[in-house]
Scaffold this motif. Structure first.
Motif, PDB file in Angstrom:
ATOM      1  N   ASN A  45       0.842  -1.203   0.000  1.00 28.89           N
ATOM      2  CA  ASN A  45       0.000   0.000   0.000  1.00 28.89           C
ATOM      3  C   ASN A  45       0.877   1.252   0.000  1.00 28.89           C
ATOM      4  O   ASN A  45       1.897   1.305   0.684  1.00 28.89           O
ATOM      5  CB  ASN A  45      -0.895   0.026   1.237  1.00 28.89           C
ATOM      6  CG  ASN A  45      -1.903  -1.109   1.243  1.00 28.89           C
ATOM      7  OD1 ASN A  45      -2.697  -1.256   0.318  1.00 28.89           O
ATOM      8  ND2 ASN A  45      -1.867  -1.929   2.291  1.00 28.89           N
ATOM      9  N   THR A  46       0.469   2.231  -0.770  1.00 32.22           N
ATOM     10  CA  THR A  46       1.161   3.524  -0.807  1.00 32.22           C
ATOM     11  C   THR A  46       0.128   4.639  -0.673  1.00 32.22           C
ATOM     12  O   THR A  46      -0.854   4.687  -1.428  1.00 32.22           O
ATOM     13  CB  THR A  46       1.947   3.716  -2.117  1.00 32.22           C
ATOM     14  OG1 THR A  46       2.913   2.668  -2.250  1.00 32.22           O
ATOM     15  CG2 THR A  46       2.643   5.063  -2.132  1.00 32.22           C
ATOM     16  N   VAL A  47       0.356   5.511   0.302  1.00 29.32           N
ATOM     17  CA  VAL A  47      -0.550   6.628   0.558  1.00 29.32           C
ATOM     18  C   VAL A  47       0.227   7.929   0.511  1.00 29.32           C
ATOM     19  O   VAL A  47       1.334   8.018   1.050  1.00 29.32           O
ATOM     20  CB  VAL A  47      -1.207   6.489   1.954  1.00 29.32           C
ATOM     21  CG1 VAL A  47      -2.120   7.680   2.244  1.00 29.32           C
ATOM     22  CG2 VAL A  47      -2.014   5.200   2.032  1.00 29.32           C
ATOM     23  N   VAL A  48      -0.354   8.930  -0.144  1.00 29.93           N
ATOM     24  CA  VAL A  48       0.276  10.248  -0.256  1.00 29.93           C
ATOM     25  C   VAL A  48      -0.670  11.300   0.305  1.00 29.93           C
ATOM     26  O   VAL A  48      -1.875  11.272   0.031  1.00 29.93           O
ATOM     27  CB  VAL A  48       0.629  10.579  -1.721  1.00 29.93           C
ATOM     28  CG1 VAL A  48       1.107  12.013  -1.843  1.00 29.93           C
ATOM     29  CG2 VAL A  48       1.693   9.619  -2.238  1.00 29.93           C
ATOM     30  N   ALA A  49      -0.130  12.203   1.111  1.00 32.26           N
ATOM     31  CA  ALA A  49      -0.863  13.387   1.564  1.00 32.26           C
ATOM     32  C   ALA A  49      -0.128  14.592   1.015  1.00 32.26           C
ATOM     33  O   ALA A  49       1.037  14.826   1.358  1.00 32.26           O
ATOM     34  CB  ALA A  49      -0.941  13.434   3.091  1.00 32.26           C
ATOM     35  N   GLN A  50      -0.805  15.355   0.160  1.00 35.71           N
ATOM     36  CA  GLN A  50      -0.136  16.447  -0.519  1.00 35.71           C
ATOM     37  C   GLN A  50      -0.911  17.749  -0.367  1.00 35.71           C
ATOM     38  O   GLN A  50      -2.128  17.758  -0.413  1.00 35.71           O
ATOM     39  CB  GLN A  50       0.057  16.122  -2.005  1.00 35.71           C
ATOM     40  CG  GLN A  50      -1.240  15.740  -2.708  1.00 35.71           C
ATOM     41  CD  GLN A  50      -1.005  15.102  -4.057  1.00 35.71           C
ATOM     42  OE1 GLN A  50       0.087  14.643  -4.360  1.00 35.71           O
ATOM     43  NE2 GLN A  50      -2.038  15.071  -4.882  1.00 35.71           N
ATOM     44  N   PRO A  51      -0.206  18.891  -0.179  1.00 31.28           N
ATOM     45  CA  PRO A  51      -0.891  20.176  -0.005  1.00 31.28           C
ATOM     46  C   PRO A  51      -1.528  20.642  -1.294  1.00 31.28           C
ATOM     47  O   PRO A  51      -1.192  20.154  -2.368  1.00 31.28           O
ATOM     48  CB  PRO A  51       0.223  21.110   0.443  1.00 31.28           C
ATOM     49  CG  PRO A  51       1.480  20.469  -0.081  1.00 31.28           C
ATOM     50  CD  PRO A  51       1.231  18.983  -0.051  1.00 31.28           C
TER      51      PRO A  51
END
Length: 304
Positions: free
Chosen positions: A298-304
């Motif tokens: 699993n890969t999760v990204v939180a980006q502004p």
């Protein structure tokens, strides 16, 4: 446990048995979000005080799994709208799904941003108890986690508010005043649209909710609702780039990451996850991009 109170519904007197809502775009002063947009008028009459909501569902099936959040939410069958009744805020409202960005319907005004920034297109249409319906800008998700789908022609009613879904749009109201709104992709109106009255039966069928599917982006990734950087108070978009993780699991993981006291290192590992920070001094003002992956692919990204 929250005590569920079902409120009376408003009956729609149909002409020739046909009921429909025609929403139209209009121009509205951005300094005010109150008023009624052009829409086909509908005749209505008061329902008997003992009448339950038309095609009511079990509100417990739509309650948030977050013990800190007293809210009841749903996704429309089209997947376009995420709506919630929030007793602690005395409010019912709808936001765009899955991005939680601007509503993107004709006539939506620009209003003040909650963080003091320049005015931006509203991302929430809502009605509060005892107030006129209005547009608002929130920097948090209207409903935490994944919400179930509210089927067409059913009503979710709890704590003095009612919301229903029809093919013509989704509608919510303050039961005490009958003030509310209706919104669809083609427009909105600051009027509640009741469901047509159906004849009661001795044993009405149980209407079970269905889980909302994860929204798909063009490249096959899943975009979830926003999280907020604790250091800056700015929202970040959460995207499940790869894997089978659910949105609520991604939010839980990021929340735990934010709470870690020693996450200042560029790479931080916890509970099988490895999170990395990336960005530049300019992006740091609103929050770095966070990239997290685990041993399950699993890969999760939180980006502004």
């Amino acid at each position: 446990m929250t005590r569920i109170r079902l409120r009376p519904a408003v009956a729609l007197a149909s002409i020739a048995g046909v009921s429909s809502l025609f929403l139209a775009a209009c121009t509205q002063d951005a300094s005010s979000t109150e008023g009624t947009e052009s829409a086909a008028p509908s005749a209505s009459s008061e329902a008997p005080p003992t009448e339950a909501p038309v095609n009511g569902v079990d509100a417990k099936e739509y309650a948030s799994s977050d013990p800190e959040a007293d809210s009841y939410g749903f996704v429309t069958p089209s997947g376009k709208w995420l709506c919630a009744i929030i007793p602690t805020k005395n409010l019912a409202g709808c936001a765009s799904h899955p991005t939680a960005g601007p509503l993107g319907v004709p006539g939506t005004p620009e209003i003040a941003s909650p963080d003091g920034g320049p005015p931006a297109e509203a991302n929430l249409i809502a009605v509060e108890a005892g107030k006129e319906p209005s547009f608002q800008n929130w920097n948090q998700a209207v409903f935490p986690g994944n919400a179930n789908v509210l089927p067409y022609d059913t009503t979710l009613a709890i704590d003095g508010f009612s919301c229903n879904v029809q093919f013509s749009g989704v509608s919510c109201r303050d039961d005490a005043t009958d003030k509310g709104f209706t919104i669809s992709t083609s427009g909105y109106t600051f009027e509640f649209t009741p469901l047509p009255v159906s004849l009661p039966s001795a044993s009405p069928p149980q209407i079970a909710p269905t889980p909302a599917p994860l929204p798909q982006q063009a490249r096959g990734s899943n975009q979830c609702g926003p999280v907020v950087y604790p250091e800056t108070g700015k929202p970040a978009t959460v995207v499940i780039v790869k894997g089978t993780l659910r949105c609520d699991e991604a939010h839980t993981m990021l929340t735990k990451y934010f709470a870690a006291p020693d996450k200042s290192e560029p790479v931080y590992s916890f509970d099988g996850w490895e999170c990395r920070l990336s960005g530049d001094p300019e992006s740091a003002e609103i929050g770095y991009t966070i990239n997290c992956s685990d041993d399950n692919g699993n890969t999760v990204v939180a980006q502004p």
